[in-house]
Design a protein around this motif. Structure first.
Motif, PDB file in Angstrom:
ATOM      1  N   THR A   1       4.514  -8.343  -3.085  1.00  0.00           N
ATOM      2  CA  THR A   1       4.289  -7.901  -1.714  1.00  0.00           C
ATOM      3  C   THR A   1       4.283  -9.098  -0.770  1.00  0.00           C
TER       4      THR A   1
ATOM      5  N   SER B   1       8.660  -0.410  -0.427  1.00  0.00           N
ATOM      6  CA  SER B   1       7.633   0.257   0.374  1.00  0.00           C
ATOM      7  C   SER B   1       7.407  -0.577   1.623  1.00  0.00           C
TER       8      SER B   1
ATOM      9  N   CYS C   1       6.513  -4.293   0.290  1.00  0.00           N
ATOM     10  CA  CYS C   1       6.329  -4.366  -1.161  1.00  0.00           C
ATOM     11  C   CYS C   1       7.631  -3.937  -1.834  1.00  0.00           C
TER      12      CYS C   1
ATOM     13  N   THR D   1       2.593   3.884  -1.266  1.00  0.00           N
ATOM     14  CA  THR D   1       1.565   2.966  -0.772  1.00  0.00           C
ATOM     15  C   THR D   1       0.467   3.751  -0.070  1.00  0.00           C
TER      16      THR D   1
ATOM     17  N   ASN E   1      -2.500   2.928   2.648  1.00  0.00           N
ATOM     18  CA  ASN E   1      -3.087   1.947   3.548  1.00  0.00           C
ATOM     19  C   ASN E   1      -4.439   2.445   4.051  1.00  0.00           C
TER      20      ASN E   1
ATOM     21  N   SER F   1      -4.671  -2.489   1.158  1.00  0.00           N
ATOM     22  CA  SER F   1      -3.486  -1.675   0.921  1.00  0.00           C
ATOM     23  C   SER F   1      -3.205  -1.667  -0.574  1.00  0.00           C
TER      24      SER F   1
ATOM     25  N   CYS G   1      -0.291  -0.482  -3.335  1.00  0.00           N
ATOM     26  CA  CYS G   1       1.055   0.026  -3.598  1.00  0.00           C
ATOM     27  C   CYS G   1       1.228   0.159  -5.110  1.00  0.00           C
TER      28      CYS G   1
END
Lengths: 318, 318
Positions: free
Chosen positions: A46, A87, A129, B46, B48, B127, B129
């Protein structure tokens, strides 16, 4: 204003086709057909705005780099890249930004025949990501734990350039475009990684800094290293930008973000390694020797001990 | 304070072993051995903070949900989950938070025999993912584009619960623990997805809202839908929490985050679908019919037309 599904359509329109993608972007998940007799190699990294790149970085460069750092991980395994997922979190859906981002992402994807097969776009602080998928013959992957005492240590390219560019940027000083390109558009050493298969004992990509990443190889392999910091190739741009030899060594030893390959190979493989570098059009240089023991002893070209202020880059300490 | 590598060690210590993982966490990339005669199914989603979950969500619930939403995508393809990767961004490296996060993540991973094989931890706004990998026989995947006019429309579980919980949370009102669990710990319908193979024509998981996701199936399949909103099963908790039938219908039609499966199947498969539900211990209900045309006509149980205030959830509009 564009919404999530508009952005996905924009992304889908740019994607490379591959025969082994049975189903790409647009369903709940992608369907891929791995070839017979290959292991799957999976890397995931990421990039967060303000942490992994300055907020003012051009979107095309962010796109390139987000894929590059993952292809670099595949390169360090000696894998052939095949597919990726993305992402993308952004504060607002901005189609102009996304198109520019895709310009960079797609340029690198096409250069390596990588198909983007899925992922998501969502609201949040700017963050990218990527998961990258490669293929390798069983047993052929380059790992961190194969280094042996007596191995030569090798490095590709000219480490320190990306860190010098970041330092220039942070200081608001001269911004050398050659250094800057090394920070913003790192070259994943995919062809070199493939050419090293069967020759190198261990490999890692230099993302956190040469000493930090070589240290990972040492710990994983249960050996130590002697590194000649003055054997690490210095780019003309770095020599021009940084007069002080100690400061230059520090950038080369501890600066992150170069995405060069550091690898070890037996002395008997020297000719093969040079040939692998030539075949992949990638400069390679011998910079030290793996030894019995633990840790890394760094010396100058004259054999004097040398140590940097800090070993490398911790993603939370930076 | 813990650094990146401490966190990675904490994560690695908790990981499930699988024989088809040749190399897990700790190198530049993971090495996986896909089985012969299977396609690889890849989903990436993902979450957030503040967008996909309220910032006050318990870390264990975030961990569960981050994996659940991805396993739900695999379920909607009829795939058997195998591996995953995790990229975790957090403002500071907090081992207590990470351990709690892993409690939830790992509980769901073990329930489905999923091995965490790689990823990264890094600094940034909170976050999570996840990329999830599943396996499916070639041609057996449930896609969005296979629905046919005349198909029954089916739904698993009781949609609307998660949206009701989120509404309660936002309003600061009564917080029903049953509803809250449906928001925080959604059940990916993996066993149902597997049992539907060979019977269902199309499937999708309800993440954006029933109408929005059924709309994706309609567009992908080139057909329309007639939905009886009053045939959608209502949980006792939802009935108890929301008196007004119109408000309840709106939550069921447009509320996201339920991660139920919406799927279509020919009338001739009704017995098989009921058997698949029973075999997977998953409630399923018939809620409408696919028709020639486009779009979704929604009616009440009495046949009166009905329409919600908004169709569903756009990840940028929410």
């Amino acid at each position: 204003m564009a919404g999530e599904f508009d952005l996905i359509d924009r992304i889908r329109a740019r994607v490379l086709a591959r025969a082994d993608v049975a189903l790409g972007i647009g369903d709940d998940a992608a369907l891929l057909q791995p070839p017979l007799g290959r292991q799957l190699v999976v890397a995931m990294d990421t990039l967060n705005s303000g942490v992994h790149f300055p907020p003012a970085t051009a979107p095309a460069d962010i796109g390139w780099k987000a894929l590059a750092v993952n292809l670099s991980d595949l390169a360090a395994m000696g894998a052939l890249p095949a597919w990726c997922t993305l992402s993308l979190s952004m504060p607002e859906p901005d189609p102009v930004w996304v198109d520019a981002f895709l310009d960079g992402f797609d340029a690198l994807a096409r250069a390596h025949d990588v198909a983007l097969v899925g992922g998501d776009t969502t609201r949040g602080p700017l963050s990218v990501c990527v998961t990258a998928f490669g293929l390798v013959a069983p047993g052929a992957a380059l790992r961190r734990n194969g280094a042996q005492a007596g191995d030569d240590i090798w490095i590709s390219g000219t480490p320190g350039d990306a860190a010098a560019a970041l330092a220039q940027w942070s200081d608001g000083g001269t911004r050398d475009p050659v250094l800057r390109a090394r920070l913003d558009r790192p070259t994943p050493r995919v062809e070199l990684g493939l050419a090293l298969a069967g020759h190198a004992h261990a490999a890692i990509d230099v993302s956190d800094g040469l000493l930090a990443d070589l240290g990972h190889v040492c710990r994983a392999s249960g050996v130590g290293a002697m590194l000649d910091i003055d054997a690490v190739p210095v780019s003309a741009a770095l020599r021009n930008a940084v007069d002080d030899v100690h400061a230059r060594r520090a950038l080369q030893a501890s600066g992150g973000d170069d995405y060069e390959l550091c690898f070890t190979a037996p002395v008997s493989a020297r000719d093969a390694i040079v040939a692998a570098g030539a075949a992949s059009a990638t400069p390679v240089a011998r910079i030290g020797r793996m030894i019995e023991g633990a840790g890394i002893a760094v010396s100058t070209g004259e054999g004097a001990p040398w140590s940097p202020a800090r070993a490398g880059w911790d993603h939370f300490a930076g």
